[in-house]
Design an enzyme around this catalytic site. Structure first.
Site, PDB file in Angstrom:
ATOM      1  N   ASP A 177       0.848  -1.182   0.000  1.00  0.00           N
ATOM      2  CA  ASP A 177       0.000   0.000   0.000  1.00  0.00           C
ATOM      3  C   ASP A 177       0.893   1.245   0.000  1.00  0.00           C
ATOM      4  O   ASP A 177       1.822   1.328  -0.795  1.00  0.00           O
ATOM      5  CB  ASP A 177      -0.954  -0.045   1.203  1.00  0.00           C
ATOM      6  CG  ASP A 177      -2.147   0.894   1.061  1.00  0.00           C
ATOM      7  OD1 ASP A 177      -3.158   0.482   0.476  1.00  0.00           O
ATOM      8  OD2 ASP A 177      -2.051   2.063   1.516  1.00  0.00           O
ATOM      9  N   TYR A 309      -3.527  10.978   0.541  1.00  0.00           N
ATOM     10  CA  TYR A 309      -4.105  10.831  -0.798  1.00  0.00           C
ATOM     11  C   TYR A 309      -4.179  12.191  -1.483  1.00  0.00           C
ATOM     12  O   TYR A 309      -3.902  12.314  -2.684  1.00  0.00           O
ATOM     13  CB  TYR A 309      -5.492  10.205  -0.709  1.00  0.00           C
ATOM     14  CG  TYR A 309      -5.502   8.756  -0.298  1.00  0.00           C
ATOM     15  CD1 TYR A 309      -5.722   7.747  -1.231  1.00  0.00           C
ATOM     16  CD2 TYR A 309      -5.309   8.382   1.034  1.00  0.00           C
ATOM     17  CE1 TYR A 309      -5.742   6.410  -0.857  1.00  0.00           C
ATOM     18  CE2 TYR A 309      -5.323   7.053   1.421  1.00  0.00           C
ATOM     19  CZ  TYR A 309      -5.533   6.078   0.473  1.00  0.00           C
ATOM     20  OH  TYR A 309      -5.557   4.751   0.850  1.00  0.00           O
ATOM     21  N   HIS A 366      -4.178  -8.119   0.731  1.00  0.00           N
ATOM     22  CA  HIS A 366      -3.538  -6.814   0.780  1.00  0.00           C
ATOM     23  C   HIS A 366      -2.700  -6.601   2.041  1.00  0.00           C
ATOM     24  O   HIS A 366      -1.661  -5.953   2.003  1.00  0.00           O
ATOM     25  CB  HIS A 366      -4.630  -5.742   0.689  1.00  0.00           C
ATOM     26  CG  HIS A 366      -4.142  -4.351   0.587  1.00  0.00           C
ATOM     27  ND1 HIS A 366      -3.449  -3.875  -0.500  1.00  0.00           N
ATOM     28  CD2 HIS A 366      -4.252  -3.295   1.450  1.00  0.00           C
ATOM     29  CE1 HIS A 366      -3.163  -2.605  -0.321  1.00  0.00           C
ATOM     30  NE2 HIS A 366      -3.630  -2.223   0.865  1.00  0.00           N
TER      31      HIS A 366
END
Length: 388
Positions: A177, A309, A366
């Site tokens: 990630d 982000y 993940h």
């Protein structure tokens, strides 16, 4: 850089406030479907939050986390929380491991011991690492950026300064990630200090993604599978990303005020992104899931974590994003089958000039170290072994 010892000690009042908020939740009506297609189901979330308020034992988690030495490093105006597990083995290799969103340093609790003290866990002294696990700025017990500019590159530079401050001149980097992006940036920005990088997710910036609008009949089965996963993610799984990258402040008010909202925002992703056969508790225990949620709730970090982000994905005025730099340091990839978009070697090779290790895992998703700690540890050892 200043470094001070740190111990988690959450005041009783914070935990009492959490339980009070959970018990006073104003719930919406139930979904109109019999699955997760509209989001996390009401009945499941109520069950989890009832347990969170009345059965979950944060103090036990706090004691467990405090068993490993933790510190705060102060870089000017930024405090960075990190776990530091020095190996008893003199020839151990320093390794910095980085989490992402919606993860935390909790992800690595099952792998820190085997990596730092392999002999005590049935391994060989030659596999030992000095393990450093920082909390990303704006996450967990780290400080929150008060100004813009804390993107992946700056975090990578911060990690390089941290490792140097700890006395580690040469080290490896590992991540998935956002940790993948940080590790890639360490490899490109600090190649003289970085032995190599190990990734359990490859950022889309470093995969030559094909045009999904025009499927190619020559795609291999692996490429077809990855293209289908990417298409699904773009169409059905990116709403959180758009909100984080465009309006993190607006989102943060509700998640910071409501523990149920914060839990729902995170737990849905654990159902979507783990190898769980449709239910997150098939991959991780309820306590483990709540341990991770707690690191967001206790620090009120819904907004600050989402801003990463915004720093990375917001539109760049006047042109397209710059072309990513080629990674020249040795690189290893562990491909877990339930990754959001399983990496494809042929898509990655244009961006990694020394892609020397590629493992296709039999299971896992993940949150690799959290879900499959033994597979994760074995692959990290296998990759870094020849680089020692």
């Amino acid at each position: 850089m200043q470094i001070e010892a740190f111990e988690i000690a959450v005041p009783d009042g914070v935990l009492e406030d959490l339980r009070d908020r959970l018990r006073r939740t104003r719930w919406p009506e139930a979904e109109t479907v019999d699955d997760w297609s509209q989001g996390i189901p009401l009945a499941y979330l109520r069950e989890v939050c009832d347990y969170w308020a009345n059965g979950y034992d944060w103090r036990a988690r706090e004691r467990e986390l405090n068993r490993i030495e933790q510190f705060i490093a102060r870089f000017g105006g930024m405090d960075v929380h990190f776990i530091h597990a020095r190996s008893p083995e003199a020839e151990a290799v320093p390794l910095v491991i980085t989490h992402g969103w919606p993860g935390s340093v909790v992800e690595f609790q099952k792998v820190i011991g085997p990596l730092s003290d392999p002999v005590a866990h049935g391994g060989s002294a030659s596999d030992a690492f000095h393990v450093v696990c920082p909390s990303l700025p704006g996450f967990g017990f780290s400080g929150k950026p008060a100004r813009t500019g804390w993107g992946v590159d700056r975090i990578a530079d911060c990690w390089a300064e941290l490792m140097a401050g700890l006395g580690y001149d040469r080290y490896g980097a590992q991540g998935g990630d956002w940790g993948s992006g940080v590790s890639i940036a360490i490899g490109t920005r600090h190649p003289g200090r970085c032995l190599g990088i190990h990734l359990n997710m490859v950022m889309r910036t470093h995969m030559a993604i094909p045009d999904l609008r025009s499927p190619d009949p020559t795609w291999t089965a692996e490429e077809q599978q990855a293209a289908a996963a990417l298409k699904y993610f773009v169409e059905w799984g990116t709403a959180y990303n758009r909100q984080h990258s465009t309006r993190p402040q607006t989102l943060g008010y509700g998640l910071t005020d409501s523990p149920v909202g914060q839990a729902a925002w995170i737990l849905e992703k654990f159902r979507e992104w783990t190898d769980c056969d449709g239910h997150p508790e098939n991959a991780l225990s309820r306590d483990e899931l709540l341990d991770n949620v707690m690191l967001y709730w206790l620090g009120a970090s819904a907004t600050s974590s989402a801003r990463l982000y915004w720093e990375t994905f917001r539109p760049i005025a006047g042109g397209a994003a710059p072309k990513p730099a080629t990674v020249t340091v040795p690189t290893g990839v562990a491909k877990f089958p339930s990754e959001i978009v399983p990496p494809v070697r042929s898509w990655c090779e244009p961006y990694f000039s020394d892609l020397r290790h590629w493992t296709v895992m039999p299971r896992g998703g993940h949150f690799a170290a959290f879900e499959q700690p033994e597979l994760f540890v074995d692959d990290v050892r296998a990759f870094f072994g020849p680089l020692r």
